[in-house]
Design a protein around this motif. Sequence first.
Motif, PDB file in Angstrom:
ATOM      1  N   GLU A  12       0.812  -1.035   0.291  1.00 12.27           N
ATOM      2  CA  GLU A  12      -0.049   0.094  -0.083  1.00 12.27           C
ATOM      3  C   GLU A  12       0.779   1.387  -0.126  1.00 12.27           C
ATOM      4  O   GLU A  12       1.697   1.266   0.803  1.00 12.27           O
ATOM      5  CB  GLU A  12      -0.797  -0.076   1.217  1.00 12.27           C
ATOM      6  CG  GLU A  12      -1.808   1.031   1.433  1.00 12.27           C
ATOM      7  CD  GLU A  12      -2.699   0.963   2.615  1.00 12.27           C
ATOM      8  OE1 GLU A  12      -3.692   0.522   2.498  1.00 12.27           O
ATOM      9  OE2 GLU A  12      -2.204   1.479   3.677  1.00 12.27           O
ATOM     10  N   HIS A 110      -2.745  -6.187  -3.000  1.00  9.10           N
ATOM     11  CA  HIS A 110      -3.334  -5.042  -2.284  1.00  9.10           C
ATOM     12  C   HIS A 110      -4.264  -4.154  -3.075  1.00  9.10           C
ATOM     13  O   HIS A 110      -5.573  -4.020  -2.927  1.00  9.10           O
ATOM     14  CB  HIS A 110      -2.366  -4.150  -1.645  1.00  9.10           C
ATOM     15  CG  HIS A 110      -2.884  -3.215  -0.822  1.00  9.10           C
ATOM     16  ND1 HIS A 110      -3.362  -2.043  -1.177  1.00  9.10           N
ATOM     17  CD2 HIS A 110      -2.760  -3.052   0.675  1.00  9.10           C
ATOM     18  CE1 HIS A 110      -3.836  -1.467  -0.120  1.00  9.10           C
ATOM     19  NE2 HIS A 110      -3.331  -2.083   0.875  1.00  9.10           N
ATOM     20  N   ASP A 144      -7.465  -5.490  -1.169  1.00 10.83           N
ATOM     21  CA  ASP A 144      -7.653  -4.786  -0.069  1.00 10.83           C
ATOM     22  C   ASP A 144      -8.922  -3.673  -0.429  1.00 10.83           C
ATOM     23  O   ASP A 144      -9.027  -3.288  -1.443  1.00 10.83           O
ATOM     24  CB  ASP A 144      -6.262  -3.842   0.195  1.00 10.83           C
ATOM     25  CG  ASP A 144      -6.278  -3.290   1.615  1.00 10.83           C
ATOM     26  OD1 ASP A 144      -6.001  -4.045   2.733  1.00 10.83           O
ATOM     27  OD2 ASP A 144      -7.066  -2.290   1.862  1.00 10.83           O
ATOM     28  N   HIS A 146      -8.564  -0.617   0.474  1.00  9.49           N
ATOM     29  CA  HIS A 146      -8.040   0.670   0.094  1.00  9.49           C
ATOM     30  C   HIS A 146      -7.598   0.429  -1.184  1.00  9.49           C
ATOM     31  O   HIS A 146      -6.425   1.072  -1.459  1.00  9.49           O
ATOM     32  CB  HIS A 146      -7.074   0.844   1.294  1.00  9.49           C
ATOM     33  CG  HIS A 146      -7.720   1.181   2.571  1.00  9.49           C
ATOM     34  ND1 HIS A 146      -7.564   0.200   3.553  1.00  9.49           N
ATOM     35  CD2 HIS A 146      -8.349   2.063   3.022  1.00  9.49           C
ATOM     36  CE1 HIS A 146      -8.129   0.735   4.733  1.00  9.49           C
ATOM     37  NE2 HIS A 146      -8.769   1.960   4.486  1.00  9.49           N
ATOM     38  N   HIS A 168     -10.014  -4.605   8.743  1.00  6.69           N
ATOM     39  CA  HIS A 168     -10.049  -5.643   7.950  1.00  6.69           C
ATOM     40  C   HIS A 168     -10.214  -6.862   8.692  1.00  6.69           C
ATOM     41  O   HIS A 168      -9.155  -7.549   9.030  1.00  6.69           O
ATOM     42  CB  HIS A 168      -8.920  -5.732   6.883  1.00  6.69           C
ATOM     43  CG  HIS A 168      -8.626  -4.305   6.224  1.00  6.69           C
ATOM     44  ND1 HIS A 168      -9.819  -3.357   5.686  1.00  6.69           N
ATOM     45  CD2 HIS A 168      -7.529  -3.749   5.688  1.00  6.69           C
ATOM     46  CE1 HIS A 168      -9.178  -2.534   5.059  1.00  6.69           C
ATOM     47  NE2 HIS A 168      -7.902  -2.651   4.960  1.00  6.69           N
ATOM     48  N   HIS A 466      -8.062   0.675  12.011  1.00  7.57           N
ATOM     49  CA  HIS A 466      -8.029  -0.817  12.256  1.00  7.57           C
ATOM     50  C   HIS A 466      -8.039  -1.098  14.042  1.00  7.57           C
ATOM     51  O   HIS A 466      -8.404  -2.173  14.222  1.00  7.57           O
ATOM     52  CB  HIS A 466      -6.622  -1.322  11.663  1.00  7.57           C
ATOM     53  CG  HIS A 466      -6.926  -1.463  10.326  1.00  7.57           C
ATOM     54  ND1 HIS A 466      -7.651  -2.133   9.697  1.00  7.57           N
ATOM     55  CD2 HIS A 466      -5.856  -1.421   9.225  1.00  7.57           C
ATOM     56  CE1 HIS A 466      -7.604  -2.279   8.211  1.00  7.57           C
ATOM     57  NE2 HIS A 466      -6.248  -1.927   8.050  1.00  7.57           N
TER      58      HIS A 466
HETATM   59 ZN    ZN Z   1      -6.324  -1.534   3.932  1.00  6.04          ZN
END
Ligand code: ZN
Length: 513
Positions: A12, A110, A144, A146, A168, A466
Amino acid sequence: MARIAVGGFQHETNTFAPQRATWADFERADAWPGFVRGAELIDAVEGFNLPIAGAVKTLAGLGHELVPLCWCSAPPSSYGERDAYEKVAGWILDDLAAGGPLDGIYLDLHGAMVAEHHEDGEGELLRRIRALVGDRIPIVTSLDYHTNLTPEMVRYASAMIGYRTYPHIDMAATGSRAAQLLDRLLKDRRPLYKAYRQIDFLIPLVWQCTLMEPAKGIFALIEDIERGSDKSGAPGGSHNQGIVSITHTPGFPPADIAQCGAALVVYGHDRGAAEAAADRLAAAIREREAGFAGKLYTPDEAVIEAMRLAQGTTKPVLLADVQDNPGAGGTSDTVGLLRALIARRAKGAVIGMIVDPAAAEAATAAGEGALLDCGIGAKIGYAGEVPVEAQWRVVRLGSGMFTGSGPMYGGAKFRIGPMALVTDEASGVSVVLAAKRIQAVDQEIFRHVGVEPAQVPILALKSTVHFRGHFQPIAETILCVQSPGAHVTDPAELPYRHLRPGIRLRPLGPVHE
Ligand SMILES: [Zn+2]
């Protein structure tokens, strides 16, 4: 039974962060496994809450033969170095070429990787793989939440399945869903139509949480549309009409690339139904634009409010240091919130983790009970900060090797040491030091150095969202704090150069020109 290649390559990329992702960052283990290639991949990922682990288990359970490629990830940071990207992409292509006849490919990606020489890391990888294997073989990936979902990714992958939770907690489950979809594509061999939409405003991470509206309602709507139970009466909503799968990725704003931002893709057997469902979902997201908002505190405001609230409860007041989130490219060593806690003498408060390998090693060398003869934090020097000098007493040391127990990192084998708990004698404020960058999302991080999170009056965490998975259940309340950090919460403050024109830089915010 089919022969299916499995592998993964995760990063990421916050292009505004100070540290780049090197090959060494991909190679070493942190809370997730280090680089693995070939047969050892299968055992190395087992038991982790990772997409590849869920996919491997599901594909093997369906009786398929697995052809392991390689898998690796690096902590979120700035650009992936060219050398690291080409090494890993090269091995994936080499192993696909050498893997014998294949029926399908599953990849754990990702979706927000930016390499030094390719702004769409996953789109470029998928383009190369498609060029190698041709159009006949289905390629299915997990993604992901994101992901910055680009037109190239949609074009070259047969299908992509994104997480539906932030925090997540469905990573392995998403890999399993991707595996089931790949199995379905191999069995029914019907062409999938793809309806893709981009959303024209960036959504700050802190307001993307699926425990809260509007994201919670948007993902409930996605499940309704997939099940054919959307009763809104809107076009595409009344019954399923062959909708196979929907992925919506709210995006990763701190990425200076043209295709940054929220997007969605609907896969279906009927073109009209897929397009109608995509329109319905895009409209639902746009209708909720104003809802992506909330209160952010300055460090000083947050500490004053937390000390007031802590007097009336035995449960911890949580301070989320949302901009210095190492899970979004932050250095996890900024000290704005730590300085505010010390200045207000927030006795008993604990902040974690400050990632400072030199201080963690110095604490280990000094030993429990000793005074540390160095300042802590701010070694990267983001925002011109300097280390915090105080009477740092070493209270507890840890190897940094332990197993996570929360909903996100449960089963993950942490390798982030050495670690230490140090306390400023004057203020009574404590810091958890670590040597590697991992987001403070699991209570075991604190227990490892003798801190029981539920018994801390004020607990400050280097995380944006998170942490809520494991810490919200024990918290009195949560205050989001804007202290210095490389994950800038308001994208309108970022100096974009490559973003496509016309997109709003935050919900209801200024338009990028
Ligand atoms: Zn993420």
